[in-house]
Every structure is written in C-alpha cells, then in structure tokens.
Design a protein around this motif. Structure first.
Motif, PDB file in Angstrom:
ATOM      1  N   VAL A  52      -5.990   9.285   2.920  1.00  0.00           N
ATOM      2  CA  VAL A  52      -6.808   8.646   1.892  1.00  0.00           C
ATOM      3  C   VAL A  52      -6.552   9.410   0.599  1.00  0.00           C
ATOM      4  CG1 VAL A  52      -9.139   7.999   1.171  1.00  0.00           C
ATOM      5  CG2 VAL A  52      -8.574   8.044   3.607  1.00  0.00           C
ATOM      6  N   ALA A  53      -6.002   8.704  -0.373  1.00  0.00           N
ATOM      7  CA  ALA A  53      -5.616   9.367  -1.620  1.00  0.00           C
ATOM      8  C   ALA A  53      -6.820   9.538  -2.544  1.00  0.00           C
ATOM      9  CB  ALA A  53      -4.552   8.542  -2.331  1.00  0.00           C
TER      10      ALA A  53
ATOM     11  N   LEU B 247     -10.314   2.495  -0.617  1.00  0.00           N
ATOM     12  CA  LEU B 247      -9.722   2.029   0.643  1.00  0.00           C
ATOM     13  C   LEU B 247     -10.784   1.232   1.388  1.00  0.00           C
ATOM     14  CD1 LEU B 247      -7.521   2.075   2.908  1.00  0.00           C
ATOM     15  CD2 LEU B 247      -8.609   4.169   3.737  1.00  0.00           C
ATOM     16  N   CYS B 248     -10.511  -0.042   1.608  1.00  0.00           N
ATOM     17  CA  CYS B 248     -11.463  -0.858   2.363  1.00  0.00           C
ATOM     18  C   CYS B 248     -11.056  -0.903   3.829  1.00  0.00           C
ATOM     19  CB  CYS B 248     -11.516  -2.278   1.799  1.00  0.00           C
ATOM     20  SG  CYS B 248     -12.677  -2.442   0.437  1.00  0.00           S
ATOM     21  N   LEU B 249     -12.025  -0.676   4.694  1.00  0.00           N
ATOM     22  CA  LEU B 249     -11.802  -0.797   6.136  1.00  0.00           C
ATOM     23  C   LEU B 249     -12.336  -2.149   6.570  1.00  0.00           C
ATOM     24  CD1 LEU B 249     -13.175   2.686   7.337  1.00  0.00           C
ATOM     25  CD2 LEU B 249     -10.802   2.100   6.759  1.00  0.00           C
TER      26      LEU B 249
ATOM     27  N   ASP C 234      -7.969  -0.907  -3.480  1.00  0.00           N
ATOM     28  CA  ASP C 234      -6.584  -0.599  -3.826  1.00  0.00           C
ATOM     29  C   ASP C 234      -5.734  -0.802  -2.572  1.00  0.00           C
ATOM     30  OD1 ASP C 234      -7.021   0.334  -6.532  1.00  0.00           O
ATOM     31  OD2 ASP C 234      -8.081   2.014  -5.613  1.00  0.00           O
ATOM     32  N   ARG C 235      -6.288  -0.329  -1.442  1.00  0.00           N
ATOM     33  CA  ARG C 235      -5.605  -0.534  -0.160  1.00  0.00           C
ATOM     34  C   ARG C 235      -6.625  -1.041   0.850  1.00  0.00           C
ATOM     35  NH1 ARG C 235      -2.735   4.045   2.535  1.00  0.00           N
ATOM     36  NH2 ARG C 235      -4.583   5.236   1.956  1.00  0.00           N
ATOM     37  N   VAL C 236      -6.103  -1.734   1.842  1.00  0.00           N
ATOM     38  CA  VAL C 236      -6.970  -2.268   2.895  1.00  0.00           C
ATOM     39  C   VAL C 236      -6.393  -1.828   4.242  1.00  0.00           C
ATOM     40  CG1 VAL C 236      -8.007  -4.347   3.912  1.00  0.00           C
ATOM     41  CG2 VAL C 236      -7.480  -4.290   1.472  1.00  0.00           C
TER      42      VAL C 236
ATOM     43  N   VAL D 209      -2.140  -0.803   7.371  1.00  0.00           N
ATOM     44  CA  VAL D 209      -2.696  -0.319   6.102  1.00  0.00           C
ATOM     45  C   VAL D 209      -1.714  -0.724   5.016  1.00  0.00           C
ATOM     46  CG1 VAL D 209      -3.651   1.646   4.834  1.00  0.00           C
ATOM     47  CG2 VAL D 209      -3.496   1.733   7.316  1.00  0.00           C
ATOM     48  N   ALA D 210      -2.230  -1.397   4.014  1.00  0.00           N
ATOM     49  CA  ALA D 210      -1.327  -1.851   2.950  1.00  0.00           C
ATOM     50  C   ALA D 210      -2.108  -2.003   1.661  1.00  0.00           C
ATOM     51  CB  ALA D 210      -0.706  -3.189   3.349  1.00  0.00           C
TER      52      ALA D 210
END
Lengths: 246, 214
Positions: A29-30, A35-37, A208-210, A221-222
C-alpha cells in the motif's frame, strides 16, 4: 505508486480455528494512495483492515509498517497513533458528539482544550455535523454514528485512514460529502486510505487502485481504470459486471 | 425523643457512609480489575464474589466478633462494641456487592470498544479508564446497593456493636430494641428516619450520576 509503501504484506495469513479467513500472498500500500478493497461479504476485507489497524494480529506471514516488521506486540503506540480506523459497526462513548470526536486528541495530550475544540468543530463542520456537537452520541442514528466515527478519525489527521464501509448507512448526499472529505484528506494531507466498500461506483470514483478479495485471497489489484475497464482475471470481470455467483 | 434520636441518626449516617467509602475505595478498583482482567480461574473468582453478595449478616457478625474478641487475632485493636467494629462488619458485607456489580458492569462493555479506542491511539491505561467510565451507571448501582445494605443491616452490627445507647446504637438496632419493648410508635418513627436516610442517599447518588461529566 512511486512513494515508499506504508504497508508491505508478505504471505500474510489469518485463521480462526480451522478456517483461513485471510491469505494474502503479497500486497503493498503506497503512501498517499486510496486503495479500495472490494469483494463479497466474508471475503476478508474487514479482517485485513483490522490487521492493518493493529487491532487484530495475523496468524502467519509478515506485515511491514513503514519498513518496520510488525512484532508480536503489534503496532507500537507511536505507529498506532499514525493510523485511524472507522469500523463497520462503530461504537461511540456515552458522551456528547463533541467529546467523542475529541477523544483521540485528548488521549494524545498534545493539544490544549481550546485547540481540541477548534479542531473538533472544524471537522464536524466539514461533515455537516456542527448541529450535533452537543448531542448525546448514543442518541444518533446509524448513519450519524458512522459520520461521527469518521469525524473522530479525521480530526486526528492520521497518515493512514482505514475505512470499513463508512457510507453503508448514509443517504446519497452524505455519501458525496464523505467521499469529498476522504479525497481531500488524500489530496491536501497526503493521507493513505484503505477503504473497504461494497459500492463499486464508489470504488471507481474514489480509488487510485482497487483490490478484489475472494475467500480471503487477493484476486487482482489494479489501477481503478484497469480494474473496471480491463480486468485481467475472469473473476474480476464477473465481479465488476455483477455476474459473480458467490 | 428528639434529643435521643439525633445521635442515633448521626451515628447511622457516619457508620454507613464510612462503610460505603471504604467499600467503594477497595471494591470499585477491585471490581474493575476483575471485570477487565483475563486470567485462569477468573470465573471461579467471580462466582465466589457473587456468592459473597448473599453473605448472611449474622455469620459476618460472628466472624468479626471472634476476630475482635479478647482471644481473637485482632483483639489488640480493642474495637469490639465500638462503631469501628460496626464499620468493619458492614464493609465485609458491602464489599462483595461493590466488587461483583462493578465487575459485571465493566465486563458487560462490548469487547470491541477497547479495540476501537486503541485504533484512536489510546494507551492500555486510557482504554481501561474509558471502560470504567462507560460502566459508571453500573458502578453507581453497586454503590447504591451497598449503601442500602449497610443502612438496613441489623444482625451483624447488633452482634459487634452491642446496641449501646449513646455509643453504638444506630437506627436499625434502635428499631429492634423499641419493638422488643413494645414501643411501636417510637419504632415507627425510627423506621421513618431509616427510610428517609436511604431515600436521601439514593436521590443523592442518582443526582450525582446526572451531574457527572459524561
């Protein structure tokens, strides 16, 4: 994704009895990302957030927090105070809304009462809760309770904000407010956000990422664009199209 | 009557208040610890404390009497037939109530709450303090129950206090004496005072709960 990772998960597992509820091979995790889970109920989203928050210990594997391996004692108090989590079923203290929101500031002891008052009112205003400041927290509705729980986390200006379905009980107008506040936290404060949600539209708007979790495992994860427009895994495609049968 | 009544009422208040103070000072922290701690045998300890809530007063009176009597291990205190002996007996009767109800109130707080407070950066001690504060209604109930028990208690204080006029006579023992002598009107007046004292204490505790910072 150029910033150093806040979290690095390696072969991280969590079991309850014989059941493996989380089994993450690798995930970073940056700093400063949202980041959505996503994933069905019971996929391991909440467990993962609770491990990241330091309120639940992994059964196996390694979790690095800003480069430091999480020890047997969990997060240090200093690490703990850089993270704030909004729980799926938040519990508020039997105090006023203002006192609940001020709690995290009060236990840190780094601000005066006047400063706490100013910070609390500012965050309540951002969430449209200023009229609730002196109300008893236990008299609030479920949606209002979630908002107050978000306020008590945001007021701490955490470097990491963990959100477990914070908008599940909110009307669309308030969902918009929450999404804006979280995006602002990322854009203006560089807050890292890990956000569990069942709302794919919300993930698309805010992430930003999911990451898709299924049965405790990370499927894909993308970036939000790739995740929704060009998913690589067949299960992600099915999930995004609403065709997945659990 | 009024002249004779005043010292009885005052001593009743003094003995019960002191017993409540001591029971609270020991029982609330002990109960909070018992409610929060997890150790082997905790259930057994809680069951023992709960059983202590039903301690027969005459048994407590007998034990305190034996402890303080001339051949007892605490004879050197010279407390027998003094208000101190009455306070000791009442503390022994009230302590299980305070510990047991406080422990139950603290243990009833959701185990999820400490985790959520931890996520807000609270230290272990700050979490404990918040939980005890959340359990405040139960703790006040414990103190109310303890005060009720101490003001209404007669068996133990009669045995260790002796109901000596002007020295160890309290409202309950005076009611027993007056009833035994057939002075029912006097006994009823004393009973009224006892009731008023209990009511006043409960009103005070309820108001304390209402005023205390949330």
């Amino acid at each position: 994704m150029s910033a150093a990772p806040v979290y690095v998960l390696s072969r991280l597992g969590r079991s309850r009895g014989a059941d493996v509820v989380l089994d993450i091979d690798a995930l970073e995790v940056a700093a400063g990302e949202v980041l959505c889970l996503v994933g069905p109920t019971g996929a391991g989203k909440t467990t993962m957030l609770r491990i990241l928050a330091g309120v639940e210990a992994p059964s196996s594997g390694e979790l690095r927090v800003r480069g430091q391996v999480l020890g047997a004692g969990g997060l240090t108090l200093e690490q703990q105070r850089s993270v704030a989590m909004v729980f799926q079923r938040p519990l508020l203290l039997d105090r006023t809304v203002r006192e609940n929101v001020a709690y995290g500031l009060a236990v840190r002891g780094t601000t005066t009462k006047d400063e706490q008052h100013t910070l609390v009112l500012a965050v309540l205003r951002r969430l449209g809760l200023e009229a609730f400041a002196e109300r008893r927290a236990r008299a609030l509705s479920g949606g209002e309770t979630h908002l107050v729980a978000l306020a008590r986390s945001l007021v701490l200006d955490p470097t990491v904000l963990l959100l477990d379905e914070p908008t599940a009980n909110l009307d669309p107008a308030r969902v918009t407010v929450v999404e804006k506040v979280v995006r602002d936290a990322r854009d203006e404060r560089g807050t890292t956000v890990v956000w569990a949600t069942h709302n794919l539209f919300q993930a698309r708007r805010c992430a930003d990422r999911v990451a898709l979790l299924l049965d405790g495992r990370l499927v894909e994860v993308a970036s939000a664009t790739d995740f929704f427009e060009a998913p690589k895994d067949a299960r992600t495609r099915a999930f995004v199209r609403g065709e997945m049968v659990y | 009557m009024t002249e004779a009544l005043a010292p009885i009422v005052v001593l009743s208040i003094e003995v019960s208040a002191l017993a409540l103070l001591i029971s609270g000072a020991i029982g609330v922290p002990a109960g909070a610890w018992l409610g929060l701690a997890s150790f082997r045998g905790r259930s057994l300890v809680r069951a023992t404390v709960n059983a202590g809530m039903g301690l027969p007063p005459v048994l407590v009176g007998l034990v305190v009497y034996l402890l303080l009597s001339k051949s007892g291990p605490l004879a050197s205190l010279d407390w027998l037939f003094t208000p101190s002996a009455m306070v000791l007996a009442q503390v022994l009767l009230c302590l299980p109530l305070v510990i047991g109800i406080t422990a139950a109130a603290v243990a009833a707080i959701s185990p999820e709450l400490p985790l959520q407070l931890k996520s807000l950066g609270a230290s272990a001690w700050q979490i404990r303090a918040a939980i005890v504060r959340e359990a405040r209604p139960g703790i006040l109930l414990a103190l109310t129950a303890a005060f009720g028990r101490s003001t209404s208690e007669v068996g133990a204080v009669l045995m260790v206090g002796g109901n000596i006029e002007g020295h160890t006579r309290v409202l309950t023992t005076a009611v027993v004496l007056e009833t035994g002598q057939g002075h029912f009107a006097t006994a009823l007046v004393l009973g009224g005072w006892l009731l008023a004292l209990t009511l006043a204490a409960n009103v005070a505790i309820v108001r304390l709960h209402g005023r205390a910072p949330a």
